[in-house]
Design an enzyme around this catalytic site. Structure first.
Site, mmCIF file in Angstrom:
data_model
loop_
_atom_site.group_PDB
_atom_site.id
_atom_site.type_symbol
_atom_site.label_atom_id
_atom_site.label_comp_id
_atom_site.label_asym_id
_atom_site.label_seq_id
_atom_site.Cartn_x
_atom_site.Cartn_y
_atom_site.Cartn_z
ATOM 1 N N TYR A 171 0.834 -1.202 0.000
ATOM 2 C CA TYR A 171 0.000 0.000 0.000
ATOM 3 C C TYR A 171 0.869 1.252 0.000
ATOM 4 O O TYR A 171 0.634 2.198 -0.748
ATOM 5 C CB TYR A 171 -0.944 0.019 1.204
ATOM 6 C CG TYR A 171 -1.597 1.370 1.372
ATOM 7 C CD1 TYR A 171 -2.532 1.820 0.438
ATOM 8 C CD2 TYR A 171 -1.233 2.225 2.412
ATOM 9 C CE1 TYR A 171 -3.102 3.084 0.559
ATOM 10 C CE2 TYR A 171 -1.801 3.474 2.542
ATOM 11 C CZ TYR A 171 -2.741 3.902 1.606
ATOM 12 O OH TYR A 171 -3.287 5.156 1.713
ATOM 13 N N GLN A 204 -4.656 18.936 5.192
ATOM 14 C CA GLN A 204 -4.975 18.459 3.847
ATOM 15 C C GLN A 204 -6.460 18.117 3.777
ATOM 16 O O GLN A 204 -6.935 17.198 4.445
ATOM 17 C CB GLN A 204 -4.128 17.241 3.489
ATOM 18 C CG GLN A 204 -4.295 16.811 2.036
ATOM 19 C CD GLN A 204 -3.273 15.769 1.630
ATOM 20 O OE1 GLN A 204 -2.297 15.543 2.331
ATOM 21 N NE2 GLN A 204 -3.495 15.134 0.494
ATOM 22 N N TYR A 251 -9.828 16.877 1.898
ATOM 23 C CA TYR A 251 -10.498 16.136 0.832
ATOM 24 C C TYR A 251 -11.976 16.524 0.880
ATOM 25 O O TYR A 251 -12.598 16.475 1.948
ATOM 26 C CB TYR A 251 -10.359 14.620 1.040
ATOM 27 C CG TYR A 251 -8.973 14.080 0.795
ATOM 28 C CD1 TYR A 251 -8.646 13.489 -0.411
ATOM 29 C CD2 TYR A 251 -7.990 14.144 1.794
ATOM 30 C CE1 TYR A 251 -7.376 12.973 -0.642
ATOM 31 C CE2 TYR A 251 -6.718 13.630 1.575
ATOM 32 C CZ TYR A 251 -6.417 13.049 0.358
ATOM 33 O OH TYR A 251 -5.154 12.542 0.145
ATOM 34 N N THR A 286 -6.975 19.059 -1.765
ATOM 35 C CA THR A 286 -6.480 17.999 -2.644
ATOM 36 C C THR A 286 -7.375 17.913 -3.869
ATOM 37 O O THR A 286 -8.582 17.684 -3.750
ATOM 38 C CB THR A 286 -6.468 16.653 -1.902
ATOM 39 O OG1 THR A 286 -5.799 16.820 -0.658
ATOM 40 C CG2 THR A 286 -5.761 15.600 -2.732
ATOM 41 N N ARG A 333 -4.882 0.853 -8.162
ATOM 42 C CA ARG A 333 -3.694 0.377 -7.448
ATOM 43 C C ARG A 333 -3.733 -1.151 -7.383
ATOM 44 O O ARG A 333 -4.316 -1.743 -6.482
ATOM 45 C CB ARG A 333 -3.649 1.009 -6.059
ATOM 46 C CG ARG A 333 -3.683 2.542 -6.145
ATOM 47 C CD ARG A 333 -3.703 3.216 -4.806
ATOM 48 N NE ARG A 333 -3.949 4.651 -4.965
ATOM 49 C CZ ARG A 333 -4.010 5.509 -3.945
ATOM 50 N NH1 ARG A 333 -3.829 5.070 -2.712
ATOM 51 N NH2 ARG A 333 -4.256 6.791 -4.161
ATOM 52 N N HIS A 389 0.296 12.883 -6.793
ATOM 53 C CA HIS A 389 -0.102 11.962 -5.722
ATOM 54 C C HIS A 389 0.816 10.738 -5.689
ATOM 55 O O HIS A 389 0.379 9.611 -5.455
ATOM 56 C CB HIS A 389 -1.562 11.530 -5.900
ATOM 57 C CG HIS A 389 -2.312 11.434 -4.607
ATOM 58 N ND1 HIS A 389 -2.888 12.525 -3.992
ATOM 59 C CD2 HIS A 389 -2.586 10.381 -3.789
ATOM 60 C CE1 HIS A 389 -3.494 12.149 -2.875
ATOM 61 N NE2 HIS A 389 -3.309 10.855 -2.726
#
Length: 338
Positions: free
Chosen positions: A27, A86, A88, A114, A123, A235
């Site tokens: 991860y 940060q 979101y 963000t 991913r 990112h």
């Protein structure tokens, strides 16, 4: 291998890989699709050479800079210094406002909106391992967790995993396992646009940063809506594979808006010389994620302290070898592109 064997970020990565269950390591370490962008983020620095100057009398150097109105001891945005929240943007507008209010009450210096996580990246390492947050133990990954008893004991005996910023507003703030891709795609507001970003900026009366800018046109619009800083970032290659690397995008963005906003180079940094190259292009400071996460996973707080000390020493040594007494002495004149 132990902490004192770690002399660079790659060493911390190797130690982290030994100590973490492979789903957790993947991860941190992984990225989107074929991970081309992740590799390019670092390789981009290799296409630029430093041109050192000699006989400069550099018995001492000053690496201090300012960012978000605060002085920093060195131009790597990780250490003690400005507190950056940060943000979101979620579907729940009450949650978005609550997070801004909490950041204000906690006296954060700046907010970073963000803007590159409208949906979760593909991913594939996480798809293979079944990684969720908190971890979901399955027949396929159980052996990996069992093989790292130190990590397992820490996880089981310490405080229960939670997302306190979300807990009072949405059920997803609970400990229900969820993949990062699921979280981004289901929880974050995909209608986020420039009008909304400008409205959020107006709700915050301090320094305001947009994180995830790589296009010159977007950098200009960020300045137009009142952003005081931008993080040139993809990112960590974890979203759109094949996108431009931050260092590759940096010069054009600095040329376009460097006199209007503070420009931060975020991504691919593993060496002090990478920071010096970004500063020479015109970045105000640099930041990164994996560079401290590897160290944290390898040896906790002591690991991060050692990683910071090593990077600081690399920057100081590099400045002396460059003949630069202060950051202001660095500029495009000391770079040569291959």
């Amino acid at each position: 291998m132990k902490l004192t064997d770690c002399h660079n970020i790659d060493d911390f990565r190797a130690l982290a890989k030994r100590r973490l269950p492979w789903p957790v390591f993947d991860y941190i370490d992984g990225a989107a699709d074929d991970e081309v962008t992740r590799r390019r983020n670092r390789a981009a620095f290799d296409d630029c050479d430093l041109i050192p100057r000699v006989l400069a009398g550099v018995e001492s150097v000053d690496m201090k800079t300012t960012l978000f109105g605060r002085e920093m001891a060195m131009p790597l945005f990780l250490t003690s210094g400005p507190k950056l929240f940060q943000l979101y943007v979620h579907h729940d507008e009450g949650l978005n406002q609550a997070m801004l209010d909490a950041a204000r009450d906690a006296k954060f210096d700046a907010v970073a909106l963000t803007v590159d996580t409208i949906v979760g990246g593909n991913r594939e390492r996480c798809l293979r391992s079944g990684f969720t947050s908190p971890p979901r133990f399955t027949a396929g990954n159980m052996l990996s967790y069992a093989a790292k008893p130190g990590w397992g004991l820490n996880y089981m005996l310490r405080e229960k995993f939670s997302l306190p910023n979300l807990a009072t507003h949405v059920s997803e703030g609970s400990s229900v396992p969820k993949s990062v891709a699921e979280y981004f795609t289901s929880m974050l507001d995909q209608s986020l646009d420039w009008k909304r970003a400008e409205a959020i900026r107006k709700k915050w009366d301090g320094p305001f940063c947009l994180k995830g800018i790589v296009a010159v046109e977007d950098a200009k619009r960020a300045a137009d809506i009142g952003a005081t800083a931008i993080m040139v970032s993809n990112h960590g290659g974890r979203q759109l594979d094949g996108s431009i690397a931050p260092f590759d995008a940096l010069a054009d963005i600095v040329d376009a808006v460097g006199d209007r906003v503070e420009v931060i180079c975020d991504g691919g940094i593993t060496r002090g010389t990478h920071v010096l190259k970004a500063l020479s292009v015109g970045a105000k400071a640099c930041s990164g994620g994996r560079l401290y996460l590897y160290a944290l996973a390898a040896a906790g707080e002591d690991g991060v302290a050692r990683a910071i000390a090593l990077l600081r020493a690399e920057m100081e040594r590099g400045m002396k070898l460059m003949g630069a007494k202060t950051i202001a002495d660095l500029g495009p004149h000391n770079l040569r592109w291959r």
